[in-house]
Scaffold this motif. Sequence first.
Motif, PDB file in Angstrom:
ATOM      1  N   TYR A 105      31.534 -21.560  39.984  1.00  0.00           N
ATOM      2  CA  TYR A 105      30.948 -22.581  40.836  1.00  0.00           C
ATOM      3  C   TYR A 105      29.802 -21.887  41.571  1.00  0.00           C
ATOM      4  CZ  TYR A 105      30.541 -26.655  43.837  1.00  0.00           C
ATOM      5  OH  TYR A 105      30.070 -27.792  44.478  1.00  0.00           O
ATOM      6  N   PHE A 106      28.602 -22.020  40.985  1.00  0.00           N
ATOM      7  CA  PHE A 106      27.422 -21.337  41.520  1.00  0.00           C
ATOM      8  C   PHE A 106      26.723 -22.238  42.536  1.00  0.00           C
ATOM      9  CE2 PHE A 106      28.109 -19.781  37.177  1.00  0.00           C
ATOM     10  CZ  PHE A 106      28.246 -18.418  37.420  1.00  0.00           C
ATOM     11  N   GLN A 107      26.507 -21.720  43.713  1.00  0.00           N
ATOM     12  CA  GLN A 107      25.873 -22.530  44.759  1.00  0.00           C
ATOM     13  C   GLN A 107      24.499 -23.032  44.328  1.00  0.00           C
ATOM     14  OE1 GLN A 107      27.393 -23.744  47.386  1.00  0.00           O
ATOM     15  NE2 GLN A 107      29.240 -22.623  46.804  1.00  0.00           N
ATOM     16  N   ASP A 108      23.793 -22.243  43.516  1.00  0.00           N
ATOM     17  CA  ASP A 108      22.470 -22.673  43.071  1.00  0.00           C
ATOM     18  C   ASP A 108      22.515 -23.372  41.710  1.00  0.00           C
ATOM     19  OD1 ASP A 108      23.186 -20.355  41.760  1.00  0.00           O
ATOM     20  OD2 ASP A 108      21.157 -19.520  41.731  1.00  0.00           O
ATOM     21  N   GLY A 109      23.725 -23.703  41.246  1.00  0.00           N
ATOM     22  CA  GLY A 109      23.867 -24.441  39.993  1.00  0.00           C
ATOM     23  C   GLY A 109      23.258 -25.829  40.115  1.00  0.00           C
ATOM     24  N   SER A 110      23.017 -26.461  38.974  1.00  0.00           N
ATOM     25  CA  SER A 110      22.316 -27.755  38.998  1.00  0.00           C
ATOM     26  C   SER A 110      23.197 -28.943  38.628  1.00  0.00           C
ATOM     27  CB  SER A 110      21.121 -27.709  38.046  1.00  0.00           C
ATOM     28  OG  SER A 110      21.562 -27.432  36.724  1.00  0.00           O
ATOM     29  N   ILE A 111      24.425 -28.674  38.130  1.00  0.00           N
ATOM     30  CA  ILE A 111      25.283 -29.796  37.745  1.00  0.00           C
ATOM     31  C   ILE A 111      26.741 -29.447  37.999  1.00  0.00           C
ATOM     32  CG2 ILE A 111      25.511 -29.106  35.303  1.00  0.00           C
ATOM     33  CD1 ILE A 111      25.144 -32.247  34.777  1.00  0.00           C
ATOM     34  N   VAL A 112      27.478 -30.426  38.543  1.00  0.00           N
ATOM     35  CA  VAL A 112      28.907 -30.247  38.813  1.00  0.00           C
ATOM     36  C   VAL A 112      29.682 -30.911  37.677  1.00  0.00           C
ATOM     37  CG1 VAL A 112      30.809 -30.707  40.401  1.00  0.00           C
ATOM     38  CG2 VAL A 112      28.516 -30.220  41.299  1.00  0.00           C
ATOM     39  N   ILE A 113      30.602 -30.150  37.106  1.00  0.00           N
ATOM     40  CA  ILE A 113      31.414 -30.609  35.976  1.00  0.00           C
ATOM     41  C   ILE A 113      32.876 -30.442  36.343  1.00  0.00           C
ATOM     42  CG2 ILE A 113      32.030 -30.100  33.570  1.00  0.00           C
ATOM     43  CD1 ILE A 113      29.108 -29.288  33.132  1.00  0.00           C
ATOM     44  N   ARG A 114      33.679 -31.411  35.930  1.00  0.00           N
ATOM     45  CA  ARG A 114      35.120 -31.328  36.201  1.00  0.00           C
ATOM     46  C   ARG A 114      35.897 -31.357  34.886  1.00  0.00           C
ATOM     47  NH1 ARG A 114      38.929 -35.562  39.663  1.00  0.00           N
ATOM     48  NH2 ARG A 114      40.912 -34.697  38.912  1.00  0.00           N
ATOM     49  N   ALA A 115      36.875 -30.444  34.777  1.00  0.00           N
ATOM     50  CA  ALA A 115      37.847 -30.448  33.685  1.00  0.00           C
ATOM     51  C   ALA A 115      39.213 -30.283  34.329  1.00  0.00           C
ATOM     52  CB  ALA A 115      37.568 -29.327  32.696  1.00  0.00           C
ATOM     53  N   ASP A 116      40.148 -31.138  33.978  1.00  0.00           N
ATOM     54  CA  ASP A 116      41.443 -31.176  34.667  1.00  0.00           C
ATOM     55  C   ASP A 116      41.164 -31.294  36.164  1.00  0.00           C
ATOM     56  OD1 ASP A 116      42.827 -30.998  32.261  1.00  0.00           O
ATOM     57  OD2 ASP A 116      43.148 -28.841  32.401  1.00  0.00           O
ATOM     58  N   ASN A 117      41.702 -30.379  36.948  1.00  0.00           N
ATOM     59  CA  ASN A 117      41.512 -30.433  38.405  1.00  0.00           C
ATOM     60  C   ASN A 117      40.618 -29.304  38.903  1.00  0.00           C
ATOM     61  OD1 ASN A 117      43.180 -32.709  38.682  1.00  0.00           O
ATOM     62  ND2 ASN A 117      44.977 -31.392  38.514  1.00  0.00           N
ATOM     63  N   THR A 118      39.720 -28.856  38.021  1.00  0.00           N
ATOM     64  CA  THR A 118      38.824 -27.757  38.364  1.00  0.00           C
ATOM     65  C   THR A 118      37.373 -28.222  38.327  1.00  0.00           C
ATOM     66  OG1 THR A 118      40.386 -26.181  37.394  1.00  0.00           O
ATOM     67  CG2 THR A 118      38.146 -25.403  37.768  1.00  0.00           C
ATOM     68  N   LEU A 119      36.637 -27.855  39.368  1.00  0.00           N
ATOM     69  CA  LEU A 119      35.208 -28.159  39.438  1.00  0.00           C
ATOM     70  C   LEU A 119      34.398 -26.906  39.122  1.00  0.00           C
ATOM     71  CD1 LEU A 119      35.009 -30.256  42.738  1.00  0.00           C
ATOM     72  CD2 LEU A 119      34.779 -31.109  40.402  1.00  0.00           C
ATOM     73  N   TYR A 120      33.331 -27.099  38.362  1.00  0.00           N
ATOM     74  CA  TYR A 120      32.396 -26.033  38.013  1.00  0.00           C
ATOM     75  C   TYR A 120      31.015 -26.494  38.458  1.00  0.00           C
ATOM     76  CZ  TYR A 120      36.228 -25.182  34.761  1.00  0.00           C
ATOM     77  OH  TYR A 120      37.463 -24.978  34.205  1.00  0.00           O
ATOM     78  N   LYS A 121      30.229 -25.593  38.951  1.00  0.00           N
ATOM     79  CA  LYS A 121      28.831 -25.906  39.235  1.00  0.00           C
ATOM     80  C   LYS A 121      28.015 -24.874  38.474  1.00  0.00           C
ATOM     81  CE  LYS A 121      25.605 -27.228  42.873  1.00  0.00           C
ATOM     82  NZ  LYS A 121      25.381 -27.301  44.332  1.00  0.00           N
ATOM     83  N   VAL A 122      27.387 -25.352  37.417  1.00  0.00           N
ATOM     84  CA  VAL A 122      26.685 -24.455  36.500  1.00  0.00           C
ATOM     85  C   VAL A 122      25.257 -24.946  36.295  1.00  0.00           C
ATOM     86  CG1 VAL A 122      28.799 -23.643  35.360  1.00  0.00           C
ATOM     87  CG2 VAL A 122      27.662 -25.716  34.525  1.00  0.00           C
ATOM     88  N   PHE A 123      24.602 -24.392  35.298  1.00  0.00           N
ATOM     89  CA  PHE A 123      23.190 -24.674  35.097  1.00  0.00           C
ATOM     90  C   PHE A 123      22.993 -25.567  33.880  1.00  0.00           C
ATOM     91  CE2 PHE A 123      23.864 -20.681  37.216  1.00  0.00           C
ATOM     92  CZ  PHE A 123      23.091 -20.829  38.359  1.00  0.00           C
ATOM     93  N   ALA A 124      22.558 -26.794  34.129  1.00  0.00           N
ATOM     94  CA  ALA A 124      22.363 -27.761  33.048  1.00  0.00           C
ATOM     95  C   ALA A 124      21.350 -27.245  32.029  1.00  0.00           C
ATOM     96  CB  ALA A 124      21.922 -29.109  33.607  1.00  0.00           C
ATOM     97  N   SER A 125      20.362 -26.504  32.492  1.00  0.00           N
ATOM     98  CA  SER A 125      19.333 -26.008  31.568  1.00  0.00           C
ATOM     99  C   SER A 125      19.925 -25.035  30.555  1.00  0.00           C
ATOM    100  CB  SER A 125      18.200 -25.334  32.343  1.00  0.00           C
ATOM    101  OG  SER A 125      18.703 -24.245  33.097  1.00  0.00           O
ATOM    102  N   ILE A 126      20.856 -24.194  30.983  1.00  0.00           N
ATOM    103  CA  ILE A 126      21.487 -23.246  30.056  1.00  0.00           C
ATOM    104  C   ILE A 126      22.397 -23.994  29.090  1.00  0.00           C
ATOM    105  CG2 ILE A 126      23.114 -21.310  29.876  1.00  0.00           C
ATOM    106  CD1 ILE A 126      21.899 -20.216  32.474  1.00  0.00           C
ATOM    107  N   LEU A 127      23.175 -24.944  29.601  1.00  0.00           N
ATOM    108  CA  LEU A 127      24.040 -25.743  28.717  1.00  0.00           C
ATOM    109  C   LEU A 127      23.209 -26.497  27.683  1.00  0.00           C
ATOM    110  CD1 LEU A 127      26.678 -27.218  31.203  1.00  0.00           C
ATOM    111  CD2 LEU A 127      26.996 -25.366  29.553  1.00  0.00           C
ATOM    112  N   SER A 128      22.109 -27.083  28.124  1.00  0.00           N
ATOM    113  CA  SER A 128      21.237 -27.831  27.211  1.00  0.00           C
ATOM    114  C   SER A 128      20.586 -26.921  26.181  1.00  0.00           C
ATOM    115  CB  SER A 128      20.140 -28.560  27.997  1.00  0.00           C
ATOM    116  OG  SER A 128      20.705 -29.544  28.819  1.00  0.00           O
ATOM    117  N   ASP A 129      20.228 -25.717  26.608  1.00  0.00           N
ATOM    118  CA  ASP A 129      19.593 -24.760  25.709  1.00  0.00           C
ATOM    119  C   ASP A 129      20.569 -24.280  24.626  1.00  0.00           C
ATOM    120  OD1 ASP A 129      17.397 -22.984  24.931  1.00  0.00           O
ATOM    121  OD2 ASP A 129      18.712 -21.377  25.655  1.00  0.00           O
ATOM    122  N   ARG A 130      21.835 -24.134  24.974  1.00  0.00           N
ATOM    123  CA  ARG A 130      22.822 -23.562  24.049  1.00  0.00           C
ATOM    124  C   ARG A 130      23.577 -24.616  23.237  1.00  0.00           C
ATOM    125  NH1 ARG A 130      24.219 -18.391  26.204  1.00  0.00           N
ATOM    126  NH2 ARG A 130      22.253 -17.515  26.901  1.00  0.00           N
TER     127      ARG A 130
END
Length: 197
Positions: free
Chosen positions: A12-37
Amino acid sequence: MGPVVERHPFLYFQDGSIVIRADNTLYKVFASILSDRSQVFRDCFSLPRPQLHGDGLDDENPVLLPDSAFDVNNLFHFLFSVRSELALDEEHMASLLQISHKYGVQEARDHAINALDTMVQLTPVKRISLARACEVDYWLEPAFRDLLKGPLDLTLEEAKLIGITNFYLISRAKRKADLLRISFALSPPRILESSSG
């Protein structure tokens, strides 16, 4: 009262650009990296916002993934953390293979396949199941051969993993091979003498 939803302690990166939830866990990651990969994530993020489960801009409106937190942890750990810290055991690599195949993250898929290639403890049944689910075709023939070598005492769960049709075909091939072996043992082939003059 619903389940407690918590931020992942490392993903959960404070400077991340998108919040994603799986089960009961929140992630804040970088949409640009996900889109690139991943073409799948690229397509998902290009949809108009109302079509997404959430807009992903904050913890109250995360993008919802249908995957387990365990699987998402493995994928995001591969993409956003130090890879040498990623567990290389069968459970983690099988999870990474399945989720990277699902989302088309080729680099993670290749990493998981390479790791699983070296695992001698990966049973032929598990190898067949993963190969079929994740299109790792070169695993199939050796795994089926390994199944034919020893006694075919699979559990019902293992038979389901490889598929009932495959189990039936393996059983028939094993039975034929065993009968042929017995036939050779009971009546060894005759040795023809050469008629050289």
